[in-house]
Scaffold this active site. Structure first.
Site, mmCIF file in Angstrom:
data_model
loop_
_atom_site.group_PDB
_atom_site.id
_atom_site.type_symbol
_atom_site.label_atom_id
_atom_site.label_comp_id
_atom_site.label_asym_id
_atom_site.label_seq_id
_atom_site.Cartn_x
_atom_site.Cartn_y
_atom_site.Cartn_z
ATOM 1 N N ARG A 64 66.680 53.352 46.837
ATOM 2 C CA ARG A 64 66.650 54.042 45.543
ATOM 3 C C ARG A 64 68.053 54.344 45.027
ATOM 4 O O ARG A 64 68.264 54.421 43.818
ATOM 5 C CB ARG A 64 65.771 55.285 45.640
ATOM 6 C CG ARG A 64 64.278 54.900 45.770
ATOM 7 C CD ARG A 64 63.387 56.073 46.088
ATOM 8 N NE ARG A 64 63.686 56.713 47.354
ATOM 9 C CZ ARG A 64 63.230 56.318 48.544
ATOM 10 N NH1 ARG A 64 62.447 55.258 48.628
ATOM 11 N NH2 ARG A 64 63.534 56.957 49.642
ATOM 12 N N GLU A 101 65.907 61.315 63.846
ATOM 13 C CA GLU A 101 65.128 62.291 64.622
ATOM 14 C C GLU A 101 64.859 61.745 66.024
ATOM 15 O O GLU A 101 64.971 62.453 67.010
ATOM 16 C CB GLU A 101 63.815 62.587 63.893
ATOM 17 C CG GLU A 101 63.032 63.709 64.519
ATOM 18 C CD GLU A 101 61.802 64.070 63.713
ATOM 19 O OE1 GLU A 101 61.038 64.916 64.191
ATOM 20 O OE2 GLU A 101 61.601 63.513 62.611
#
Length: 181
Positions: A64, A101
């Protein structure tokens, strides 16, 4: 910032609960991109502080950030530097690994995408934990770029990404923010 402007941008962003996993409120800017007025207002707001200044390049983070960064680069008559996931660029690249993560990832850019000393604005749609943006700053600085700012439509302040970038002495600009994840 104008509260009506913020409300209009927030109304143009779709929120998808429990995506990509339970408990996450995914902020989807594809609806903002599809709304010509909201898209124009967002790009104009990202561009405004740099009009008349000297910005050499806009660096956009896949994917994006390519859409937004391309529009910003066009408005500022600046070059555009794509920052991509590892293995997507065809020429000689430089890369930076960063923590996820669970595990790590890498981003890269062409080694000849900028000249040392060029002034660069980093653009992406959203800053959450800031890991990818931090890696992009390291990548750009590694080639000698002067980071003017990192700009995002959305900030998720509870996740600390904007503060993480400010700790690197990067000016951070966001248009709207959402509480939570």
């Amino acid at each position: 910032m104008d509260p009506s402007f913020e409300a209009a941008l927030k109304n143009a962003v779709r929120t998808i609960p429990d995506y990509p996993k339970p408990g996450i409120m995914f902020r989807d800017i594809t609806t903002l991109l599809g709304d010509a007025g909201a898209f124009r207002r967002a790009v104009d707001a990202l561009v405004h502080p740099y009009v008349g200044g000297k910005v050499d390049k806009i660096a956009g983070i896949e994917a994006r950030g390519f859409i937004l960064g391309g529009a910003v680069a066009h408005q500022l008559s600046a070059g555009f530097v794509p920052i991509r996931k590892k293995g997507k660029l065809p020429h000689r690249t430089v890369s930076v690994a960063y923590a996820l993560e669970y595990g790590t990832d890498e981003i890269e850019m062409h080694a000849d995408a900028l000249v040392a000393g060029e002034k660069v604005v980093l653009v992406d749609d959203l800053v959450a934990t800031g890991g990818t943006a931090e890696a992009a700053v390291k990548l750009l600085r590694g080639l000698g770029a002067e980071i003017v700012a990192a700009c995002f439509i959305i900030d998720l302040p509870e996740l600390g990404g904007a503060e993480r970038l400010r700790a690197m002495d990067v000016e951070v600009r966001t248009l709207i923010s959402y509480e939570g994840h």
